[in-house]
Design an enzyme around this catalytic site. Structure first.
Site, PDB file in Angstrom:
ATOM      1  N   GLU A   1     -11.547  45.664  23.817  1.00  0.00           N
ATOM      2  CA  GLU A   1     -10.436  46.553  23.441  1.00  0.00           C
ATOM      3  C   GLU A   1     -10.910  47.980  23.724  1.00  0.00           C
ATOM      4  O   GLU A   1     -10.421  48.634  24.635  1.00  0.00           O
ATOM      5  CB  GLU A   1     -10.073  46.365  21.961  1.00  0.00           C
ATOM      6  CG  GLU A   1      -8.950  47.273  21.479  1.00  0.00           C
ATOM      7  CD  GLU A   1      -8.667  47.149  19.971  1.00  0.00           C
ATOM      8  OE1 GLU A   1      -9.508  46.588  19.237  1.00  0.00           O
ATOM      9  OE2 GLU A   1      -7.604  47.643  19.526  1.00  0.00           O
TER      10      GLU A   1
ATOM     11  N   HIS B   1      -1.379  37.399  18.362  1.00  0.00           N
ATOM     12  CA  HIS B   1      -2.283  38.486  17.947  1.00  0.00           C
ATOM     13  C   HIS B   1      -1.496  39.429  17.046  1.00  0.00           C
ATOM     14  O   HIS B   1      -0.859  40.378  17.509  1.00  0.00           O
ATOM     15  CB  HIS B   1      -2.818  39.194  19.197  1.00  0.00           C
ATOM     16  CG  HIS B   1      -3.841  40.261  18.907  1.00  0.00           C
ATOM     17  ND1 HIS B   1      -4.750  40.685  19.854  1.00  0.00           N
ATOM     18  CD2 HIS B   1      -4.110  40.991  17.787  1.00  0.00           C
ATOM     19  CE1 HIS B   1      -5.516  41.631  19.326  1.00  0.00           C
ATOM     20  NE2 HIS B   1      -5.131  41.850  18.073  1.00  0.00           N
TER      21      HIS B   1
ATOM     22  N   ASP C   1      -0.020  43.133  17.579  1.00  0.00           N
ATOM     23  CA  ASP C   1      -1.211  43.653  16.897  1.00  0.00           C
ATOM     24  C   ASP C   1      -0.882  44.142  15.480  1.00  0.00           C
ATOM     25  O   ASP C   1      -0.984  43.386  14.529  1.00  0.00           O
ATOM     26  CB  ASP C   1      -1.866  44.753  17.743  1.00  0.00           C
ATOM     27  CG  ASP C   1      -3.368  44.905  17.483  1.00  0.00           C
ATOM     28  OD1 ASP C   1      -3.923  44.095  16.721  1.00  0.00           O
ATOM     29  OD2 ASP C   1      -3.986  45.837  18.040  1.00  0.00           O
ATOM     30  N   ASP C   2      -0.491  45.412  15.346  1.00  0.00           N
ATOM     31  CA  ASP C   2      -0.176  46.013  14.041  1.00  0.00           C
ATOM     32  C   ASP C   2       1.161  46.750  14.163  1.00  0.00           C
ATOM     33  O   ASP C   2       1.202  47.986  14.234  1.00  0.00           O
ATOM     34  CB  ASP C   2      -1.284  47.000  13.649  1.00  0.00           C
ATOM     35  CG  ASP C   2      -2.642  46.323  13.591  1.00  0.00           C
ATOM     36  OD1 ASP C   2      -2.889  45.557  12.648  1.00  0.00           O
ATOM     37  OD2 ASP C   2      -3.438  46.527  14.528  1.00  0.00           O
TER      38      ASP C   2
HETATM   39  N1  ADE Z   1      -7.665  45.211  12.861  1.00  0.00           N
HETATM   40  C1  ADE Z   1      -6.354  45.466  12.903  1.00  0.00           C
HETATM   41  N2  ADE Z   1      -5.997  45.856  14.131  1.00  0.00           N
HETATM   42  C2  ADE Z   1      -7.114  45.828  14.890  1.00  0.00           C
HETATM   43  C3  ADE Z   1      -7.395  46.118  16.245  1.00  0.00           C
HETATM   44  N3  ADE Z   1      -6.452  46.507  17.105  1.00  0.00           N
HETATM   45  N4  ADE Z   1      -8.665  46.015  16.673  1.00  0.00           N
HETATM   46  C4  ADE Z   1      -9.629  45.629  15.819  1.00  0.00           C
HETATM   47  N5  ADE Z   1      -9.415  45.337  14.553  1.00  0.00           N
HETATM   48  C5  ADE Z   1      -8.167  45.429  14.077  1.00  0.00           C
HETATM   49 ZN    ZN Z   2      -5.980  43.152  16.718  1.00  0.00          ZN
END
Ligand code: ADE
Ligand code: ZN
Length: 371
Positions: free
Chosen positions: A232, A49, A310-311
């Site tokens: 989420e 992810h 994630d990011d």
């Molecule tokens: N796009 C990038 N990060 C995300 C996240 N945590 N939830 C939904 N879309 C995303």
């Molecule tokens: Zn994500």
């Protein structure tokens, strides 16, 4: 099994440099956390992810913006980092899409992908399933093929040079219409050998999974592996809806599934993987702090939970930092770490043979470290 290096602990109380008396228990914990950190750093793991656009570090964002003549709301990387103070998923997405606008050329996508893969390999990530958001680029006039060629070039280089395997998952932006999503899915058909899966991301609130039922039906007809963000910010019902209407193989996040005991039983029985992202959840206020995260409870329930970043450019850490911060706050031990790493390969979109090879790597590593 017993962790040999956790036995090297003094029995007496010790005096710290501040002159405070530190208990044996505290000292033991510090030593074991240090050894756990190196155990986490070395264990082979998969990252399932990870949004490519979420790996855009502020320094690269500023430099790429300058190179492409794109103005940004932040004068430098320090100012950008200061602005990364989120109170919800949407407050993050607003900034994330602004930053993404600096990515224009094939070189930009290559640079971004190779930088992430280098970092991942340095953290002993052995397999990556990487998300990208083509609609956030094509909407600005960037060619679909520009994005794909940059990513693919980096994949080939990393496969050959970094001892890492890769797959690409094309995410559909759920705040846009299903029709717009279908258009990008049609484009992807010409690039099928490079795209393994279809995902669903962006704003969960107000954009339920069922909005994309036809798109996911089409993705299955075309033989794509499918995943979706659900649970989420959304509730357990959103996770259930994603499973029942989109027939996905994996849930991204899914932490709110824990509100529904029956759903948890179903996820456990079917061993549907959940790609949990601890630092993201804390930074986006899904949980108030890491000690309130439900990851350990999820593991204890027998869910197939994995840890991911994630990011990472926005949330303060890559995969090892996610493992470590969760381990520190939730008191995870070496056995939990091994289970999480095993889950990451079990949950991957890999052949049974490939999974076995990676699981064997974990077994060898654990045997070397533990006696
Ligand atoms: N796009 C990038 N990060 C995300 C996240 N945590 N939830 C939904 N879309 C995303
Ligand atoms: Zn994500």
């Amino acid at each position: 099994m017993y962790i040999a290096f956790s036995t090297c602990v003094a029995l007496a109380l010790i005096n710290t440099s501040q002159g405070m008396v530190k208990s044996h228990a505290d000292n033991h914990r510090n030593i074991t956390m240090k050894t756990l950190a190196s155990f986490i750093a070395g264990i082979p793991k998969a990252e399932l992810h990870l949004h490519l656009e979420g790996t855009l570090e502020p320094e690269m964002m500023i430099a790429t913006g300058k190179r492409n003549g794109i103005s940004l709301p932040w004068p430098d990387a320090t100012a950008a980092r200061k602005a990364y103070n989120f109170n919800s998923l949407q407050s993050f997405l607003d900034i994330y899409y602004q930053a993404t606008a600096v990515l224009i050329t094939e070189e930009d996508f290559y640079d971004l992908t190779i930088a992430y893969l280098k970092k991942a390999a340095s953290q002993n990530v052995r397999h990556v399933e990487l998300f990208f958001d083509p609609q956030s680029h094509t909407a600005r006039g960037v060619g679909f093929e520009t994005v794909l060629c940059g990513i693919e070039r980096a994949f080939v280089e990393a496969n050959n040079s970094f001892n890492i395997s890769t797959k690409l998952i094309m995410c559909i932006l759920r705040h846009l219409s299903e029709k717009e999503g279908m258009e990008v899915l049609e484009k992807a058909l010409a690039w099928k050998p490079w795209i393994a899966g279809i995902g669903l991301d962006s704003s969960e609130q107000g954009n339920p999974p069922k909005k994309f039922r036809m798109l996911f039906d089409r993705a299955h007809q075309e033989g794509f592996f499918t995943v979706a963000h659900a649970g989420e910010e959304g509730d357990a019902a959103s996770v259930k809806e994603a499973l029942d209407t989109l027939h996905i193989s994996r849930i991204d996040h899914g932490v709110h599934c824990m509100e529904d005991e029956k759903l948890v039983t179903e996820l456990v029985n079917k061993q549907i993987p959940l790609t949990v992202c601890p630092l993201s959840n804390v930074r986006l206020k899904v949980f108030r702090n890491m000690s309130e995260h439900n990851l350990k409870l999820m593991l204890q329930k027998g869910l197939c939970v994995t840890i991911n970043s994630d990011d990472p450019a926005y949330f303060g850490g890559y995969i090892n930092e996610n493992y470590l911060e969760a381990a520190e706050a939730l008191d995870l031990d070496h056995h939990d770490i091994i289970k999480l790493a095993q889950n990451s390969f079990a949950a991957a979109s890999l052949s049974a043979v490939h999974k076995q090879l990676y699981l064997k790597e974990i077994e060898c590593y654990a045997r070397q470290q533990i006696n």
